[in-house]
Design a protein around this motif. Structure first.
Motif, PDB file in Angstrom:
ATOM      1  N   LYS A  70       0.809  -1.216   0.000  1.00 46.26           N
ATOM      2  CA  LYS A  70       0.000   0.000   0.000  1.00 46.26           C
ATOM      3  C   LYS A  70       0.845   1.270   0.000  1.00 46.26           C
ATOM      4  N   ASN A  71       2.128   1.155   0.351  1.00 47.04           N
ATOM      5  CA  ASN A  71       3.018   2.319   0.422  1.00 47.04           C
ATOM      6  C   ASN A  71       3.958   2.436  -0.775  1.00 47.04           C
ATOM      7  N   TYR A  72       3.713   1.681  -1.852  1.00 40.93           N
ATOM      8  CA  TYR A  72       4.700   1.646  -2.937  1.00 40.93           C
ATOM      9  C   TYR A  72       4.910   3.003  -3.608  1.00 40.93           C
ATOM     10  N   ARG A  73       3.894   3.865  -3.584  1.00 40.23           N
ATOM     11  CA  ARG A  73       4.047   5.187  -4.215  1.00 40.23           C
ATOM     12  C   ARG A  73       4.993   6.091  -3.432  1.00 40.23           C
ATOM     13  N   GLN A  74       5.368   5.695  -2.215  1.00 41.36           N
ATOM     14  CA  GLN A  74       6.314   6.478  -1.420  1.00 41.36           C
ATOM     15  C   GLN A  74       7.771   6.164  -1.766  1.00 41.36           C
ATOM     16  N   VAL A  75       7.991   5.151  -2.604  1.00 40.73           N
ATOM     17  CA  VAL A  75       9.358   4.811  -3.008  1.00 40.73           C
ATOM     18  C   VAL A  75       9.914   5.951  -3.866  1.00 40.73           C
ATOM     19  N   PRO A  76      11.086   6.492  -3.520  1.00 39.94           N
ATOM     20  CA  PRO A  76      11.635   7.618  -4.282  1.00 39.94           C
ATOM     21  C   PRO A  76      11.967   7.230  -5.717  1.00 39.94           C
ATOM     22  N   VAL A  77      11.595   8.056  -6.665  1.00 40.47           N
ATOM     23  CA  VAL A  77      11.726   7.724  -8.080  1.00 40.47           C
ATOM     24  C   VAL A  77      13.079   8.152  -8.643  1.00 40.47           C
ATOM     25  N   GLY A  78      13.429   9.412  -8.481  1.00 37.95           N
ATOM     26  CA  GLY A  78      14.641   9.959  -9.091  1.00 37.95           C
ATOM     27  C   GLY A  78      15.916   9.219  -8.736  1.00 37.95           C
ATOM     28  N   PRO A  79      16.164   8.929  -7.448  1.00 40.87           N
ATOM     29  CA  PRO A  79      17.415   8.266  -7.071  1.00 40.87           C
ATOM     30  C   PRO A  79      17.560   6.851  -7.629  1.00 40.87           C
ATOM     31  N   LEU A  80      16.441   6.249  -8.074  1.00 40.38           N
ATOM     32  CA  LEU A  80      16.485   4.863  -8.568  1.00 40.38           C
ATOM     33  C   LEU A  80      16.564   4.787 -10.092  1.00 40.38           C
ATOM     34  N   LYS A  81      16.682   5.913 -10.743  1.00 47.33           N
ATOM     35  CA  LYS A  81      16.778   5.936 -12.204  1.00 47.33           C
ATOM     36  C   LYS A  81      17.955   5.090 -12.679  1.00 47.33           C
ATOM     37  N   GLY A  82      17.685   4.147 -13.570  1.00 48.58           N
ATOM     38  CA  GLY A  82      18.725   3.311 -14.154  1.00 48.58           C
ATOM     39  C   GLY A  82      19.179   2.154 -13.285  1.00 48.58           C
ATOM     40  N   LYS A  83      18.659   2.044 -12.077  1.00 51.67           N
ATOM     41  CA  LYS A  83      19.140   1.013 -11.149  1.00 51.67           C
ATOM     42  C   LYS A  83      18.263  -0.234 -11.171  1.00 51.67           C
ATOM     43  N   THR A  84      18.895  -1.346 -10.795  1.00 56.45           N
ATOM     44  CA  THR A  84      18.148  -2.580 -10.579  1.00 56.45           C
ATOM     45  C   THR A  84      17.469  -2.509  -9.221  1.00 56.45           C
ATOM     46  N   VAL A  85      16.167  -2.786  -9.200  1.00 54.35           N
ATOM     47  CA  VAL A  85      15.370  -2.714  -7.980  1.00 54.35           C
ATOM     48  C   VAL A  85      14.719  -4.076  -7.745  1.00 54.35           C
ATOM     49  N   ILE A  86      15.016  -4.678  -6.611  1.00 56.67           N
ATOM     50  CA  ILE A  86      14.373  -5.937  -6.229  1.00 56.67           C
ATOM     51  C   ILE A  86      13.080  -5.629  -5.488  1.00 56.67           C
ATOM     52  N   ASP A  87      11.989  -6.210  -5.968  1.00 54.92           N
ATOM     53  CA  ASP A  87      10.682  -6.027  -5.341  1.00 54.92           C
ATOM     54  C   ASP A  87      10.296  -7.298  -4.595  1.00 54.92           C
ATOM     55  N   THR A  88      10.153  -7.203  -3.268  1.00 62.55           N
ATOM     56  CA  THR A  88       9.754  -8.355  -2.461  1.00 62.55           C
ATOM     57  C   THR A  88       8.285  -8.276  -2.047  1.00 62.55           C
ATOM     58  N   MET A  89       7.554  -7.283  -2.537  1.00 61.40           N
ATOM     59  CA  MET A  89       6.219  -6.997  -2.010  1.00 61.40           C
ATOM     60  C   MET A  89       5.166  -8.021  -2.433  1.00 61.40           C
ATOM     61  N   ASN A  90       4.181  -8.199  -1.560  1.00 61.68           N
ATOM     62  CA  ASN A  90       3.007  -9.035  -1.835  1.00 61.68           C
ATOM     63  C   ASN A  90       1.740  -8.243  -1.554  1.00 61.68           C
TER      64      ASN A  90
END
Length: 208
Positions: A70-90
């Motif tokens: 429910k909080n996924y929209r709080q993940v910062p966008v700019g700092p993660l540009k171009g990076k690999t992001v592991i998503d563990t969410m259910n």
């Protein structure tokens, strides 16, 4: 490689323990002040530090998102540009509220995160294992009883990076395909939290 953690719950903490065991540096964060993670950082040792979520995202070469969906929209966008992001969410409607796109099956949790992070490379991983079993079922590569974990993603190089990490952490890996195929090991499916080798895992994924 530095691994940033957005979220420091049970999954995040145990992944961090595996990371420092394999000589990675970790940057831990949660939704509160970094000082609330002092005990965890002290336990993890010199390879660990605490930071705000934005700083963990900026400083991590690879970043793990392990928060309530429910909080996924709080993940910062700019700092993660171009990076690999592991998503563990259910997705748990009782906790997250109902999300119509997930209820209809038109998209998946990781596709929601990918849409939120359009310039990142999201890989679904570590969502289908009980947190404590990250430690208790981790085995050396030579062990014939090694457990297999599934991943899904749209970027092949990102998946290679995550698969290598999972192997180091003590598990075999099965690439289930694109992010949308992550529905095969989401909450409520036969492959969810199953303790299986690769062949058993593949059979369970096909039943979804």
């Amino acid at each position: 490689m530095k691994i940033g953690f957005i979220g420091s719950g049970n999954i995040g903490r145990n992944l961090a323990r595996l990371a420092v065991k394999n000589d990675y540096d970790v940057i831990m964060s949660n939704s509160r002040d970094p000082e609330t993670l002092n005990d965890l950082v002290s336990e993890l040792g010199p390879h660990a530090k605490a930071a705000w979520a934005k700083d963990a995202a900026e400083q991590g070469d690879l970043v793990v998102v392990t928060i309530p969906l429910k909080n996924y929209r709080q993940v910062p966008v700019g700092p993660l540009k171009g990076k690999t992001v592991i998503d563990t969410m259910n997705y748990y409607p009782s906790r997250d509220g109902h999300i119509s796109e997930l209820d209809s099956g038109s998209t998946t949790t990781s596709e929601l995160l990918q849409a939120h992070l359009p310039e990142s490379k999201v890989v679904k991983a570590f969502n289908s294992i009980i947190a404590g079993e990250l430690i208790s079922t981790s085995l050396p590569k030579s062990n014939p009883n090694r457990r297999a974990l599934p991943i899904a993603g749209n970027d092949s190089k990102a998946k290679e990076t995550v698969a290598s990490l999972i192997n180091q952490f003590g598990f075999d890996v099965y690439d289930a395909g694109s992010l949308h195929e992550g529905f095969r090991f989401q909450n409520g499916t036969p492959a969810y939290v199953i303790r299986a080798n690769k062949n058993q895992l593949i059979a369970a994924l096909k039943k979804a």
